[in-house]
Design a protein around this motif. Structure first.
Motif, PDB file in Angstrom:
ATOM      1  N   CYS A  10     -62.272 -84.980   2.489  1.00  0.00           N
ATOM      2  CA  CYS A  10     -62.461 -85.787   3.692  1.00  0.00           C
ATOM      3  C   CYS A  10     -61.207 -86.577   4.020  1.00  0.00           C
ATOM      4  CB  CYS A  10     -63.644 -86.735   3.509  1.00  0.00           C
ATOM      5  SG  CYS A  10     -65.251 -85.926   3.587  1.00  0.00           S
ATOM      6  N   GLY A  98     -74.420 -81.520   8.944  1.00  0.00           N
ATOM      7  CA  GLY A  98     -73.798 -80.246   9.255  1.00  0.00           C
ATOM      8  C   GLY A  98     -74.143 -79.665  10.598  1.00  0.00           C
ATOM      9  N   TYR A 131     -74.188 -85.547   6.073  1.00  0.00           N
ATOM     10  CA  TYR A 131     -72.750 -85.472   6.277  1.00  0.00           C
ATOM     11  C   TYR A 131     -72.390 -84.482   7.381  1.00  0.00           C
ATOM     12  CZ  TYR A 131     -72.798 -87.740   1.705  1.00  0.00           C
ATOM     13  OH  TYR A 131     -73.043 -88.597   0.669  1.00  0.00           O
ATOM     14  N   ASP A 132     -71.191 -84.694   7.973  1.00  0.00           N
ATOM     15  CA  ASP A 132     -70.562 -83.727   8.881  1.00  0.00           C
ATOM     16  C   ASP A 132     -71.368 -83.453  10.143  1.00  0.00           C
ATOM     17  OD1 ASP A 132     -68.446 -83.409   7.019  1.00  0.00           O
ATOM     18  OD2 ASP A 132     -69.636 -81.955   5.896  1.00  0.00           O
ATOM     19  N   ARG A 134     -71.704 -83.642  14.119  1.00  0.00           N
ATOM     20  CA  ARG A 134     -70.794 -83.722  15.274  1.00  0.00           C
ATOM     21  C   ARG A 134     -71.607 -83.820  16.551  1.00  0.00           C
ATOM     22  NH1 ARG A 134     -66.376 -79.241  17.553  1.00  0.00           N
ATOM     23  NH2 ARG A 134     -65.487 -80.620  19.174  1.00  0.00           N
ATOM     24  N   GLY A 163     -67.752 -87.795   7.365  1.00  0.00           N
ATOM     25  CA  GLY A 163     -67.412 -86.579   8.076  1.00  0.00           C
ATOM     26  C   GLY A 163     -67.940 -86.485   9.485  1.00  0.00           C
TER      27      GLY A 163
END
Length: 333
Positions: A10, A98, A131-132, A134, A163
């Protein structure tokens, strides 16, 4: 906690992203106008890449909620141009780890699909659930964008996981906060968004953070109270670069709280702070550091275009150098 290997990746990802942007601008510049990011400040027309489809396509609230429950890491939930979803009455809508939530803002004039609430009760509309996450190419509209000290303490998004990325979105009319980043979330990137009308008196933060690693890059801010604010708690820090700050704030623009604000008996204003290559057009003071950053702050190569005689207020351990001042963009020696 993030595994040590993931943490290292990261941090490396963030450093490489920053270095790549800075490497494109070898000549000395002041303010955001040079913009080496390759995308327009504030996103929208000319932004790339923009999603034109996804693994799950949704057009209604029911479809959206079903997709959020079924989506797996790596999948894209796509909202086509023209979609409007009323989320009034909803709170803490979870976006799984994700998963990307995407729209078409900037594609052939598209403003992006709109999700909105008219609920005048204190709540946070969305939150990360892993996490991650978007969020890209969408519009998010709250219920109130004025300056009155209303009881409604609403915000758009709470980021609690590392993330996360928010880019090419329009975020507006939330009384208290646009994007809030909690202390454990690292490698958070908030870039190329148009964030405006987050103006409630006494609060009103375009981006609020307690994180030790958040990068706020190439956004357009206007009609706000504090466009960026940090709790300043030990361990916190942020970078703000290539942002365009409009003239319609009601208070100072970028902020780092100190120990007096937290009542913790210290004079600490975070660990670190980097504010560079921003253009400030407002009449209020651009930067206020309400204590002493323990590792230091650097404020450089900004254009302080407004009338403030002392653009930076700080209590120590801060370097202010090579900025430009006034409408003529006069560099300091």
């Amino acid at each position: 906690m993030v595994p040590s290997k993931s943490l290292a990746l990261c941090v490396l990802s963030a450093l490489l992203w920053i270095a790549a942007a800075e490497a494109q601008s070898p000549e000395e510049t002041f303010g955001c106008e040079a913009n080496p990011t390759g995308n327009p400040i504030g996103g929208g027309e000319g932004y790339a890449p923009i999603f034109t489809g996804g693994d799950i396509v949704v057009s209604t609230k029911q479809e959206l909620f079903g997709a959020l429950q079924s989506a797996e890491p790596g999948q894209v939930i796509f909202l086509p141009h023209g979609v409007e979803i009323d989320l009034t009455g909803e709170r803490n809508v979870a976006i799984p780890g994700g998963v990307t939530l995407a729209g078409t803002r900037g594609l052939e004039g598209s403003p992006g699909a709109r999700m909105f609430t008219t609920w005048r009760r204190s709540h946070t509309l969305f939150r990360t659930a892993g996490y991650d996450v978007r969020i890209t190419g969408l519009r998010f509209e709250g219920a109130y964008g004025g300056t009155e000290r209303v009881a409604d303490h609403s915000g758009f998004l709470s980021i609690s996981h590392s993330g996360a990325e928010v880019d090419n979105c329009e975020i507006y009319n939330f009384p208290v906060s646009g994007v809030g980043v909690r202390s454990r979330a690292i490698n958070v990137r908030i870039h190329h968004n148009d964030i405006h009308h987050i103006t409630r008196g006494g609060l009103g933060y375009g981006v609020s953070t307690s994180s030790s690693d958040v990068h706020i890059i190439a956004n357009r801010f206007d009609h706000g109270r504090h466009y960026i604010a940090s709790s300043g708690a030990p361990g916190s820090g942020y970078e703000a670069a290539w942002n365009l700050v409009g003239p319609n704030a009601i208070s100072h623009h970028f902020d780092m709280h100190g120990g007096r604000d937290r009542g913790d008996g210290t004079d600490i204003a975070g660990d670190w702070l980097r504010i560079h290559h921003n253009t400030f057009r407002g009449r209020h003071r651009p930067v206020v550091i309400r204590g002493v950053p323990s590792q230091g702050a650097e404020i450089h190569h900004n254009w302080f275009a407004g009338p403030s005689e002392k653009p930076v207020r700080t209590r120590g351990n801060t370097r202010v150098y090579r900025n430009a001042y006034g409408p003529d963009k006069t560099p300091e020696e």
